[in-house]
Design an enzyme around this catalytic site. Structure first.
Site, PDB file in Angstrom:
ATOM      1  N   GLY A  28       0.848  -1.191   0.000  1.00 37.84           N
ATOM      2  CA  GLY A  28       0.000   0.000   0.000  1.00 37.84           C
ATOM      3  C   GLY A  28       0.877   1.233   0.000  1.00 37.84           C
ATOM      4  N   LEU A  29       0.246   2.355  -0.230  1.00 39.04           N
ATOM      5  CA  LEU A  29       0.973   3.627  -0.295  1.00 39.04           C
ATOM      6  C   LEU A  29       1.634   3.971   1.038  1.00 39.04           C
ATOM      7  CD1 LEU A  29      -1.842   5.663  -2.084  1.00 39.04           C
ATOM      8  CD2 LEU A  29       0.408   5.131  -3.085  1.00 39.04           C
ATOM      9  N   SER A  30       2.572   4.899   0.996  1.00 40.03           N
ATOM     10  CA  SER A  30       3.118   5.442   2.228  1.00 40.03           C
ATOM     11  C   SER A  30       1.963   6.065   3.017  1.00 40.03           C
ATOM     12  CB  SER A  30       4.166   6.512   1.894  1.00 40.03           C
ATOM     13  OG  SER A  30       4.637   7.109   3.085  1.00 40.03           O
ATOM     14  N   GLY A  31       1.843   5.689   4.263  1.00 39.73           N
ATOM     15  CA  GLY A  31       0.750   6.211   5.088  1.00 39.73           C
ATOM     16  C   GLY A  31      -0.516   5.376   5.027  1.00 39.73           C
ATOM     17  N   LYS A  34       0.759   0.271   6.776  1.00 41.69           N
ATOM     18  CA  LYS A  34       1.492  -0.988   6.781  1.00 41.69           C
ATOM     19  C   LYS A  34       2.208  -1.236   8.116  1.00 41.69           C
ATOM     20  CE  LYS A  34       3.881   0.300   3.172  1.00 41.69           C
ATOM     21  NZ  LYS A  34       3.252   1.637   3.022  1.00 41.69           N
ATOM     22  N   SER A  35       3.002  -0.274   8.554  1.00 49.29           N
ATOM     23  CA  SER A  35       3.755  -0.461   9.805  1.00 49.29           C
ATOM     24  C   SER A  35       2.795  -0.564  10.988  1.00 49.29           C
ATOM     25  CB  SER A  35       4.735   0.696  10.027  1.00 49.29           C
ATOM     26  OG  SER A  35       5.645   0.785   8.958  1.00 49.29           O
ATOM     27  N   SER A 102       6.010  -1.818  -2.015  1.00 43.68           N
ATOM     28  CA  SER A 102       6.023  -2.765  -3.152  1.00 43.68           C
ATOM     29  C   SER A 102       4.992  -2.387  -4.210  1.00 43.68           C
ATOM     30  CB  SER A 102       5.824  -4.208  -2.669  1.00 43.68           C
ATOM     31  OG  SER A 102       4.835  -4.349  -1.690  1.00 43.68           O
TER      32      SER A 102
HETATM   33  N1  LIG Z   1      -7.514   1.519  10.012  1.00 43.41           N
HETATM   34  C1  LIG Z   1      -6.245   1.947  10.041  1.00 43.41           C
HETATM   35  N2  LIG Z   1      -5.228   1.109   9.741  1.00 43.41           N
HETATM   36  C2  LIG Z   1      -3.937   1.535   9.729  1.00 43.41           C
HETATM   37  N3  LIG Z   1      -3.554   2.807  10.049  1.00 43.41           N
HETATM   38  C3  LIG Z   1      -4.525   3.680  10.370  1.00 43.41           C
HETATM   39  C4  LIG Z   1      -5.894   3.297  10.379  1.00 43.41           C
HETATM   40  N4  LIG Z   1      -6.631   4.381  10.721  1.00 43.41           N
HETATM   41  C5  LIG Z   1      -5.755   5.386  10.925  1.00 43.41           C
HETATM   42  N5  LIG Z   1      -4.481   4.986  10.717  1.00 43.41           N
HETATM   43  C6  LIG Z   1      -3.292   5.868  10.840  1.00 43.41           C
HETATM   44  O1  LIG Z   1      -2.660   5.946   9.555  1.00 43.41           O
HETATM   45  C7  LIG Z   1      -1.242   6.101   9.711  1.00 43.41           C
HETATM   46  C8  LIG Z   1      -0.540   5.010   8.945  1.00 43.41           C
HETATM   47  O2  LIG Z   1       0.839   5.227   8.999  1.00 43.41           O
HETATM   48  P1  LIG Z   1       1.939   4.078   8.842  1.00 43.41           P
HETATM   49  O3  LIG Z   1       3.238   4.649   9.291  1.00 43.41           O
HETATM   50  O4  LIG Z   1       1.468   2.817   9.483  1.00 43.41           O
HETATM   51  O5  LIG Z   1       1.932   3.889   7.246  1.00 43.41           O
HETATM   52  P2  LIG Z   1       2.918   3.017   6.339  1.00 43.41           P
HETATM   53  O6  LIG Z   1       2.037   2.333   5.355  1.00 43.41           O
HETATM   54  O7  LIG Z   1       3.795   2.166   7.180  1.00 43.41           O
HETATM   55  O8  LIG Z   1       3.764   4.121   5.576  1.00 43.41           O
HETATM   56  P3  LIG Z   1       5.286   4.074   5.030  1.00 43.41           P
HETATM   57  O9  LIG Z   1       5.240   3.355   3.708  1.00 43.41           O
HETATM   58  O10 LIG Z   1       5.650   5.509   4.843  1.00 43.41           O
HETATM   59  O11 LIG Z   1       6.145   3.394   6.043  1.00 43.41           O
HETATM   60  C9  LIG Z   1      -0.964   6.055  11.201  1.00 43.41           C
HETATM   61  O12 LIG Z   1      -0.881   7.377  11.679  1.00 43.41           O
HETATM   62  C10 LIG Z   1      -2.201   5.336  11.765  1.00 43.41           C
HETATM   63  O13 LIG Z   1      -2.463   5.674  13.093  1.00 43.41           O
HETATM   64 MG   LIG Z   2       5.856   2.084   7.433  1.00 45.82          MG
END
Ligand SMILES: Nc1ncnc2c1ncn2[C@@H]1O[C@H](COP(=O)(O)OP(=O)(O)OP(=O)(O)O)[C@@H](O)[C@H]1O
Ligand SMILES: [Mg+2]
Length: 195
Positions: A28-31, A34-35, A102
């Protein structure tokens, strides 16, 4: 070169750990979350006694992929390396949760090929660019949109959403808990054994 192996098989490890080894591949996209979901899922699994480990793209880039950038070729190589590590960890009996943007279909297909179809759960965290940019947990979208980051997925580099993911998780219209439950329930049905 031929592979070597001992007398401990997948079944022995599955019995020991009460689980079939699997890689949950979060894309999925950044944000997109995933983490957040990877570590929440890990917490839940460990709480129930299921050995697992998160391979998060951000951490991988400190070591295993520290020589790689964000070109199409380097992203592919990064994914190839992570997929091989995931495969080894699955061979060891662990559940792997891989959290990597990815962005390309063919790279995720390569990961499936390396890890093995029966052990690969492609999990698409669906969240639009605008939703992710609104959250912007790391302030990266603001920078990318200001032209300060090259090859930023969703802004200046492509993201191909999986057409047929094994699992699709809405991370915008529901809570984190609900999103993680969607993944956990899938694992629970197909990969976790009761004690
Ligand atoms: N249902 C949900 N599932 C996951 N995250 C959520 C949800 N609702 C809100 N969020 C918020 O969305 C954000 C997701 O950020 P996260 O760092 O997990 O993204 P990421 O996919 O790991 O990005 P990156 O590729 O930059 O590492 C967090 O601030 C999280 O609290
Ligand atoms: Mg992440």
């Amino acid at each position: 070169m031929q592979r070597v192996s001992g007398s401990v098989g997948d079944l022995d490890r599955a019995r020991l750990f009460r689980q079939k080894a699997v890689t949950v591949w979060l894309t999925g996209l950044s944000g997109a979350g995933k983490s957040t979901l990877a570590y929440e899922l890990e917490r839940r699994l460990i709480g129930l006694g299921h050995p697992c480990y998160v391979l998060d793209g951000d951490n991988i880039r400190h070591g295993l992929g520290s020589d790689l950038g964000f070109s199409k070729e380097d992203r592919r190589e990064n994914i190839r390396r992570v997929a091989h590590v995931a495969r080894l960890m699955n061979d060891a009996g662990l559940i792997v949760i891989a959290a990597l943007i990815s962005p390309m279909n063919e790279d995720r297909a390569m990961a499936r090929e390396i890890i093995g179809d029966e052990r690969f759960v492609e999990t698409y965290l669906s969240a639009s660019v605008d939703d992710c940019a609104r959250r912007d947990p790391k302030g990266l979208y603001a920078k990318a949109r200001a032209g300060e980051i090259a090859s930023f997925t969703g802004v200046s580099a492509p993201y191909e959403p999986p057409a047929n993911p094994d699992l699709r998780v809405d991370t915008v219209g529901q809570s984190k808990e609900a999103s993680v439950s969607g993944i956990f329930d899938h694992l629970n049905k197909a990969f976790l054994m009761k004690s």
